[in-house]
Design an enzyme around this catalytic site. Structure first.
Site, PDB file in Angstrom:
ATOM      1  N   ARG A  82      39.051  85.405 -30.017  1.00 26.79           N
ATOM      2  CA  ARG A  82      39.293  86.289 -28.869  1.00 26.79           C
ATOM      3  C   ARG A  82      40.788  86.328 -28.615  1.00 26.79           C
ATOM      4  NH1 ARG A  82      36.581  83.627 -24.638  1.00 26.79           N
ATOM      5  NH2 ARG A  82      34.669  84.552 -25.418  1.00 26.79           N
ATOM      6  N   ARG A 152      42.208  81.765 -18.679  1.00 29.35           N
ATOM      7  CA  ARG A 152      41.951  82.639 -19.821  1.00 29.35           C
ATOM      8  C   ARG A 152      42.651  83.990 -19.677  1.00 29.35           C
ATOM      9  NH1 ARG A 152      35.781  81.148 -21.706  1.00 29.35           N
ATOM     10  NH2 ARG A 152      36.085  78.888 -21.801  1.00 29.35           N
ATOM     11  N   LYS A 216      36.583  76.103 -17.547  1.00 29.95           N
ATOM     12  CA  LYS A 216      37.261  77.382 -17.765  1.00 29.95           C
ATOM     13  C   LYS A 216      37.666  78.006 -16.434  1.00 29.95           C
ATOM     14  CE  LYS A 216      32.831  79.817 -18.167  1.00 29.95           C
ATOM     15  NZ  LYS A 216      31.964  80.592 -19.065  1.00 29.95           N
ATOM     16  N   LYS A 218      39.219  81.829 -14.741  1.00 33.52           N
ATOM     17  CA  LYS A 218      39.419  83.251 -15.008  1.00 33.52           C
ATOM     18  C   LYS A 218      40.176  83.908 -13.860  1.00 33.52           C
ATOM     19  CE  LYS A 218      35.211  83.512 -17.796  1.00 33.52           C
ATOM     20  NZ  LYS A 218      33.878  84.147 -17.956  1.00 33.52           N
ATOM     21  N   CYS A 436      26.276  91.570 -23.274  1.00 31.57           N
ATOM     22  CA  CYS A 436      27.100  90.632 -24.036  1.00 31.57           C
ATOM     23  C   CYS A 436      26.702  90.697 -25.509  1.00 31.57           C
ATOM     24  CB  CYS A 436      26.942  89.218 -23.487  1.00 31.57           C
ATOM     25  SG  CYS A 436      25.310  88.498 -23.777  1.00 31.57           S
ATOM     26  N   CYS A 442      26.192  84.477 -31.262  1.00 27.52           N
ATOM     27  CA  CYS A 442      26.458  83.522 -30.189  1.00 27.52           C
ATOM     28  C   CYS A 442      25.481  82.358 -30.247  1.00 27.52           C
ATOM     29  CB  CYS A 442      26.361  84.208 -28.826  1.00 27.52           C
ATOM     30  SG  CYS A 442      26.643  83.061 -27.457  1.00 27.52           S
ATOM     31  N   CYS A 481      21.951  84.850 -22.190  1.00 30.20           N
ATOM     32  CA  CYS A 481      21.751  83.510 -21.643  1.00 30.20           C
ATOM     33  C   CYS A 481      22.329  83.517 -20.232  1.00 30.20           C
ATOM     34  CB  CYS A 481      22.435  82.454 -22.527  1.00 30.20           C
ATOM     35  SG  CYS A 481      24.228  82.338 -22.300  1.00 30.20           S
ATOM     36  N   CYS A 485      28.372  86.216 -19.454  1.00 34.49           N
ATOM     37  CA  CYS A 485      29.353  87.046 -20.156  1.00 34.49           C
ATOM     38  C   CYS A 485      29.115  88.543 -19.956  1.00 34.49           C
ATOM     39  CB  CYS A 485      29.352  86.709 -21.642  1.00 34.49           C
ATOM     40  SG  CYS A 485      29.875  85.015 -22.000  1.00 34.49           S
TER      41      CYS A 485
END
Length: 572
Positions: A82, A152, A216, A218, A436, A442, A481, A485
Site C-alpha cells: 500500500r 497511516r 494503528k 488514521k 473491501c 486478504c 470481516c 476496511c
C-alpha cells in the site's frame, strides 16, 4: 515513553507485539536475511509483522491454497503493498510507472484503488519486492508507515473544485503525514540500499516512541460539505474551516473507528468526538499531541482495546482533550459551524473556480484491470500519456482526472469512453456501493466482498426498480470481516462477513456518514439478505416522507433503534 505513574496507563502483561517492536531495532528485524532465504516465498517469525511497518502485508491466494497443500507446496506467498499518497494526489508520470510495474511484476496485473485514498499492488513475489520499492522511490513514492502501529496514509477530501482551499488543505495533509512519519532509517536501508546507521541506539523516535503506537492510527483532512473521507472511521480528523475562500483553521475530531471483533462486546465502532477549533499555526502541534497522548495512554496489554477510541472511553474525553491541550500548548476554541451534506464523489465533469476541469471516473471496487470489453487499465494509461494535470485517488475507490484545460476536455473524454471508463449508464445505486478486497487475498476475510458486490448491487437495483425506487439509492457497503476496511459500519445498509456466504446485516446509518448502523440480523445468507431488503424497500417506498433517505426511514419507523452511544448501546 510511557509514564508508568499515570493513572491512565493500563497495567498488566504487555501484548507480544510490544516485545516485537521493542526488539526490532527500530523496525529492521531480520527482514534482510529473510529476503535472501530461497526456501520460502514468505517472511518468518517477527518479520511477518514487521514488514507491515514498511507498507506491506504477506498474503497468499486462498483460492489455490488447498490445491497447493495437496501438492505438498507451501501457500503461494506474496505481498500486498500500500503506497503512501497523502490526499491521493499523483502525477500521470507516476501513474505510468505504477501501471508498468503492475503489468510486469504482479500476479494479478491490476492496480487497486483503496478506501485509504491510495493504490495497492497485490501479488508481488519475494524476488520482486525490493525492485518494487526502488521503482516507486525513483518516481517519488514510498510505502513508509502505511500499515502497522503508526499514523497511516493521511486522507484529504478529493474536491478540486474549490481549488485554493483544496490546495491548502492538501498541503496540510502532506505536512501532517511527514511530521508523524517514523524517523528510523530502516526503510531506506532495507529496500533502497541506503547507508546503514552504525548504531540503532543513536536513533530516536520523538513522536511515535521506540515501541511505536499501541495500534494503528488514521488521520484525515476533510473539507465540508463533503464527508468523502468518512471522518468517523478515523482516529484524528481536521475539518477545514474557510472564510472568504481561504482556509483559516480546523475543527479537530478525535476517536473515531469502525473495527470490532465478532463475539467480543468490549469492541465496537465509535464516532469521533469534537474537541474544538484551532487556527492553522497549531495544526502540527495538535496532531503530535493527540498521537503522543495515545502513544502513552493507549492499551498495550490488550490489542483489541488498543485504538484511540477505546482510550477516550477508558480515560474520559475531557481528560484526553485536556492532555492534548497541555502537550500542544493550546486551548481549543468552540468549534466553528459546518455541515456535511454527502460523502459520495461527483461523477463526470465539474469546473473549478480556476477554470480547470475535473473528470471523476467510477471504478467499481477500485479494481483497475483490463476486463473483457472494458480495458480500464489500458485506458488509464492512455489518459496518463496525454494528461497535463494530475490524478486524484478518492477515498471511495474512484479516480479523478484533475486539472484538465478546456481545450483538452474532448480528448480526455474520448479516451475515457473508448476504454470503458465512462459508461452511458451506471446506476446511482452502483455509484453508492463499496466493498473491501476480502477473498482471495486478504488473510482476515471470512466472506466475499469485492467479488460479491457487483452481483449484490444488481439484485438491489432490481429490488429498487420493483418498488418504484429506480431513481433512488442506498449507501450499501460490504466488508469481508469486522475490521472495517469497507466502512460498512457507516452505511445505510452494511454487510459484515461472518463466514462463507454469511453476513451480519446492519441498518440505520445515514447519508452524511454521521450515524453508526445497528445489527438487524446476524449470520444470514445472501438470499436471506435480499429477502429482508425486498421487504424493507417495499416499506420505504410506501411509507417514506418526501426525500427521506432509507437509513433515516428505518430509524423513524422504529424498524431499528438508532445507535446513540456505541460504547454502551451498540449491542442492545
Amino acid at each position: 515513553m510511557t509514564d508508568a505513574k499515570s493513572p491512565f496507563v493500563v497495567e498488566g502483561k504487555l501484548a507480544d507485539n510490544e516485545r516485537l517492536k521493542r526488539e526490532s531495532r527500530h523496525l529492521r528485524g531480520t527482514i534482510e536475511q529473510d529476503l535472501q532465504d530461497p526456501l520460502t516465498g514468505g517472511f518468518t517469525a517477527d518479520n511477518f509483522q514487521l514488514i507491515r511497518f514498511h507498507g506491506m502485508y504477506q498474503q497468499d491466494d486462498r483460492d489455490i491454497r488447498a490445491e497447493r497443500a495437496k501438492q505438498k507446496l507451501e501457500p503461494l506467498h506474496n505481498v500486498m503493498l500500500r503506497a503512501r499518497l497523502p490526499g491521493g494526489v499523483i502525477t500521470p508520470q507516476q501513474w505510468l510507472v505504477i501501471d508498468k510495474f503492475a503489468e510486469e511484476h504482479s500476479i494479478y496485473g491490476s492496480i487497486r484503488l483503496t478506501t485509504r485514498q491510495t493504490f495497492q499492488f497485490h501479488g508481488v513475489l519475494k524476488p520482486n519486492i525490493k525492485l518494487m520499492h526502488q521503482t516507486l522511490n525513483k518516481t517519488g513514492i514510498d510505502s513508509i508507515a502505511t500499515a502497522g502501529d503508526v499514523n497511516r496514509n493521511v486522507l484529504c477530501t478529493s474536491n478540486p473544485v474549490e481549488s485554493e482551499v483544496h490546495q491548502q488543505a492538501w498541503d496540510w495533509a502532506c505536512k501532517i503525514s511527514e511530521h508523524l512519519l517514523p524517523k528510523t532509517r530502516a526503510y531506506a536501508e532495507i529496500w533502497l540500499d541506503g547507508e546503514k546507521v552504525e548504531s540503532t541506539e543513536q536513533e530516536v523516535e520523538p513522536i511515535l516512541g521506540d515501541t511505536y503506537l499501541p495500534r494503528k492510527f488514521k488521520t484525515t483532512v476533510v473539507i465540508p460539505p463533503q464527508n468523502d473521507v468518512d471522518v468517523h472511521a478515523n482516529d484524528l480528523n481536521f475539518v477545514a474551516i474557510a472564510e472568504n475562500g481561504k482556509l483559516i483553521g480546523f475543527n479537530v475530531l478525535v476517536g473515531g473507528g469502525l473495527a470490532m471483533t465478532h463475539g467480543d462486546t468490549s469492541t465496537y465502532p465509535r464516532k469521533a468526538d469534537d474537541f474544538g477549533f484551532i487556527p492553522l499555526e497549531h495544526t502540527l502541534a495538535v496532531a503530535e499531541a493527540v498521537v503522543t497522548t495515545q502513544r502513552d495512554w493507549g492499551n498495550r496489554v490488550n490489542r483489541k482495546n488498543a485504538k484511540t477510541k477505546y482510550t477516550l472511553e477508558r480515560v474520559g474525553v475531557e481528560n484526553f482533550k485536556a492532555e492534548v491541550e497541555k502537550r500542544a500548548g493550546v486551548t481549543f476554541a468552540a468549534s466553528k459551524p459546518y455541515e456535511f451534506t454527502g460523502r459520495g464523489d461527483r461523477f463526470g465533469w465539474v469546473e473549478g473556480i480556476d477554470g480547470k476541469h475535473h473528470l471523476t471516473l467510477f471504478i467499481e471496487n477500485g479494481r483497475i484491470l483490463d476486463f473483457p470489453g472494458k480495458p480500464l487499465k489500458t485506458g488509464c494509461a492512455e489518459i496518463a500519456k496525454v494528461h497535463q494535470g494530475d490524478f486524484r485517488l478518492t477515498a471511495n475507490q474512484n479516480l479523478i482526472v484533475a486539472g484538465v484545460p478546456a481545450d483538452q476536455k474532448d480528448k480526455i473524454e474520448a479516451l475515457a469512453v473508448q476504454y470503458g471508463l465512462m459508461q452511458p449508464s451506471v446506476s446511482k445505486q452502483r455509484l453508492d456501493s463499496m466493498a473491501c478486497v476480502a477473498l482471495p487475498t486478504c488473510p482476515l476475510a471470512m466472506a466475499e466482498a469485492e467479488r460479491y458486490l457487483p452481483d449484490a448491487v444488481t439484485e438491489i437495483e432490481a429490488l429498487l426498480d420493483k418498488h418504484g425506487l429506480a431513481n433512488d439509492s442506498i449507501i450499501f457497503r460490504v466488508t469481508g470481516c469486522p475490521n472495517g476496511c469497507g466502512r460498512a459500519m457507516l452505511a445505510e445498509v452494511g454487510l459484515v462477513g461472518k463466514g462463507p456466504g454469511k453476513y451480519n446485516l446492519h441498518l440505520g446509518g445515514n447519508r452524511e456518514g454521521t450515524r453508526i448502523p445497528r445489527m438487524y440480523r446476524e449470520n444470514i445468507s445472501e438470499q436471506e439478505i435480499m429477502a429482508h431488503l425486498d421487504e424493507l424497500l417495499g416499506k420505504w417506498s410506501a411509507q417514506r416522507q418526501p426525500d427521506e433517505a432509507f437509513g433515516d426511514f428505518v430509524i423513524r419507523t422504529e424498524i431499528i433503534k438508532p445507535v446513540i452511544d456505541s460504547a454502551r448501546d451498540f449491542y442492545d
